[in-house]
Design a protein around this motif. Structure first.
Motif, short mmCIF file in Angstrom:
data_model
loop_
_atom_site.label_atom_id
_atom_site.label_comp_id
_atom_site.label_asym_id
_atom_site.label_seq_id
_atom_site.Cartn_x
_atom_site.Cartn_y
_atom_site.Cartn_z
N MET A 49 93.77 60.75 37.62
CA MET A 49 93.08 60.47 36.36
C MET A 49 91.77 61.24 36.38
SD MET A 49 93.85 56.35 36.19
CE MET A 49 93.14 56.06 37.82
N THR A 50 91.02 61.18 35.30
CA THR A 50 89.75 61.89 35.23
C THR A 50 88.69 61.00 34.59
OG1 THR A 50 90.32 62.88 33.09
CG2 THR A 50 90.79 64.18 35.07
N ILE A 51 87.43 61.32 34.90
CA ILE A 51 86.31 60.67 34.23
C ILE A 51 86.11 61.37 32.89
CG2 ILE A 51 83.82 60.28 34.30
CD1 ILE A 51 84.04 60.05 37.33
N SER A 52 86.19 60.61 31.82
CA SER A 52 86.05 61.21 30.48
C SER A 52 84.67 60.99 29.87
CB SER A 52 87.12 60.66 29.53
OG SER A 52 87.02 59.25 29.41
N GLU A 53 83.97 59.92 30.29
CA GLU A 53 82.64 59.65 29.74
C GLU A 53 81.78 58.96 30.81
OE1 GLU A 53 82.60 57.84 25.72
OE2 GLU A 53 84.75 58.24 25.68
N ILE A 54 80.48 59.25 30.78
CA ILE A 54 79.51 58.62 31.67
C ILE A 54 78.32 58.16 30.83
CG2 ILE A 54 77.91 58.96 33.61
CD1 ILE A 54 79.80 61.13 34.65
N TYR A 55 77.84 56.93 31.11
CA TYR A 55 76.71 56.38 30.38
C TYR A 55 75.69 55.81 31.36
CZ TYR A 55 79.69 56.54 26.20
OH TYR A 55 80.51 56.94 25.17
N VAL A 56 74.42 55.99 31.03
CA VAL A 56 73.35 55.28 31.73
C VAL A 56 72.51 54.55 30.68
CG1 VAL A 56 73.24 56.83 33.72
CG2 VAL A 56 71.84 57.31 31.71
N TYR A 57 71.91 53.45 31.11
CA TYR A 57 71.14 52.57 30.22
C TYR A 57 69.78 52.31 30.86
CZ TYR A 57 75.98 51.71 28.76
OH TYR A 57 77.29 51.86 28.36
N PRO A 58 68.82 53.22 30.69
CA PRO A 58 67.53 53.03 31.35
C PRO A 58 66.90 51.67 31.06
CG PRO A 58 67.69 55.23 30.43
CD PRO A 58 68.87 54.47 29.92
N ILE A 59 66.86 51.28 29.78
CA ILE A 59 66.40 49.95 29.41
C ILE A 59 67.64 49.11 29.12
CG2 ILE A 59 65.02 48.53 27.85
CD1 ILE A 59 63.26 50.92 27.31
N LYS A 60 67.84 48.09 29.90
CA LYS A 60 69.02 47.24 29.77
C LYS A 60 69.18 46.75 28.33
CE LYS A 60 70.58 42.64 31.23
NZ LYS A 60 72.00 42.96 31.33
N SER A 61 70.42 46.82 27.83
CA SER A 61 70.84 46.25 26.53
C SER A 61 70.48 47.09 25.32
CB SER A 61 70.32 44.82 26.33
OG SER A 61 70.91 43.94 27.26
#
Length: 386
Positions: A49-61
């Motif tokens: 399989m592959t990674i299709s998207e990556i997300y980071v959330y510096p400020i939670k929520s």
């Protein structure tokens, strides 16, 4: 004309063939079933399989930042959920969350200088999508904690020391929300993971005596008892785990439950990593470990049990209407699979960097393989949170 031998052989075949036929009808299906069960983990492991998207959330929520790559560490992606907003009430400052404060969806985040010491985070408030009436705030991604006031924060029963960001930052958010808020930064601190099956082992009386009475034995006893877990399973301001991994195939199943022409927004599930290429929806329920590029191990420890935050309309910052406001209810029909949180549907897996794994950059397009399949479903065990 048939010989006597041919007639006798024909009689024997006619006599025993039904026995073989019945046996085959009984045995072959079971053999196929067990063969498939035996091969299933192997098939998962060799399926790329592959990674299709990556997300980071510096400020939670707040809204996530979609990136092409991120540095993976024991405590989460670099800069992921290192800040958190607190709502100041007469009873004290309390962590904010989309499920309680849906207006948090109206704040967008953007990172500049992700890997630089002077990296910046820009937050843009755009109420109800009105680009004509927006305002922004820029803060350092890595504040100097020596200049900040310490504060204690308790998130889901797992406390940590943290730092108050400058009052000017809190005032900006207060003006946007319309009620008093506080912005805090976790700095070098971490929180304990409270899942019961991820707690350190309790030594027996003899081992405890050696550890507490003979200081020179302490390092050896700690290794023996696996007490390294105390520092291993630590998180920042993420709810319960440093990583949340979801499947694109499962997302498509959620979309199929909505009216034609409507697709479920993946960002409402707030993933860190989206994996593409699973054969069937919800195969990840049984994933125990993943390998990224055959070098980084990810431990998939628990289900992510869902709340009403997935019903929020991100365009308005209010509870959704129609089918988009019923996603939780539609998943409850058949996705309440975790007996530890029997009223909550499951979507995605809470995951951890493998023990002893070094920091690695994770990129969109990286290969993903299942390293371990669990024999059964995991059971939610975070005390007081379901």
């Amino acid at each position: 004309m048939d010989s006597e031998w041919d007639k006798e052989r024909s009689f024997e075949i006619e006599k025993v063939s039904p026995v073989y036929l019945v046996t085959a009808l009984c045995v072959v299906p079971f053999a196929i079933y067990y063969l498939l069960n035996f091969l299933s983990p192997l098939i998962h492991r060799i399926t790329a399989m592959t990674i299709s998207e990556i997300y980071v959330y510096p400020i939670k929520s707040l809204r996530g930042v979609k990136v092409q790559e991120a540095l993976g560490t024991q405590h989460g992606f670099k800069h992921d959920r290192t800040f958190m907003l607190l709502k100041v009430t007469p009873e004290g400052a309390k962590p904010m969350a989309v499920s309680r404060e849906p207006e948090m969806t109206q704040f967008f985040q953007d990172i500049s200088g992700y890997n630089t010491p002077d990296g910046k985070l820009t937050i843009t408030f755009r109420a109800f999508g009105n680009a004509q009436d927006e305002k922004s705030l820029t803060i350092p991604l890595t504040p100097d904690t020596e200049k900040l006031e310490p504060v204690d924060v308790d998130l889901h029963g797992s406390p940590t020391p943290a730092f108050k960001m400058p009052k000017a930052h809190a005032d900006w958010f207060t003006a946007c929300f319309g009620y008093e808020t506080m912005l805090v930064y976790i700095g070098p601190n971490t929180r304990a993971v409270l899942f019961q099956d991820m707690q350190p082992l309790e030594p027996d009386p003899l081992t405890r005596f050696l550890r507490d009475t003979l200081p020179f034995t302490r390092p050896y006893v700690s290794r023996l008892m696996g007490l390294h877990q105390t520092s291993q399973w630590r998180i920042g301001f993420a709810d319960c785990a440093p990583y949340l991994i979801v499947s694109q195939t499962s997302l498509e199943d959620v979309s199929s439950r909505l009216p034609e022409g409507q697709d479920m927004d993946i960002t409402k599930f707030r993933p860190n990593i989206v994996v593409k290429g699973a054969f069937e929806a919800y195969q990840e329920d049984y994933w125990g470990k993943l390998m990224i590029n055959n070098r980084t191990e990810i431990v998939m420890a628990h289900n992510c049990v869902r709340c009403k935050s997935i019903n929020i309309d991100y365009e308005t910052g209010k509870p959704g209407t129609g089918a988009s406001g019923e996603v939780l209810k539609r998943l409850q029909k058949d996705r309440r699979i975790d007996i530890g949180a029997k009223w909550s549907p499951v979507f995605g897996r809470y995951s951890f960097w493998g023990v002893g794994e070094r920091d690695e950059v994770v990129r969109v397009g990286d290969r993903v393989n299942v390293k371990k399949m669990n024999e059964g479903l995991t059971v939610w065990s975070w005390p007081g949170l379901a």
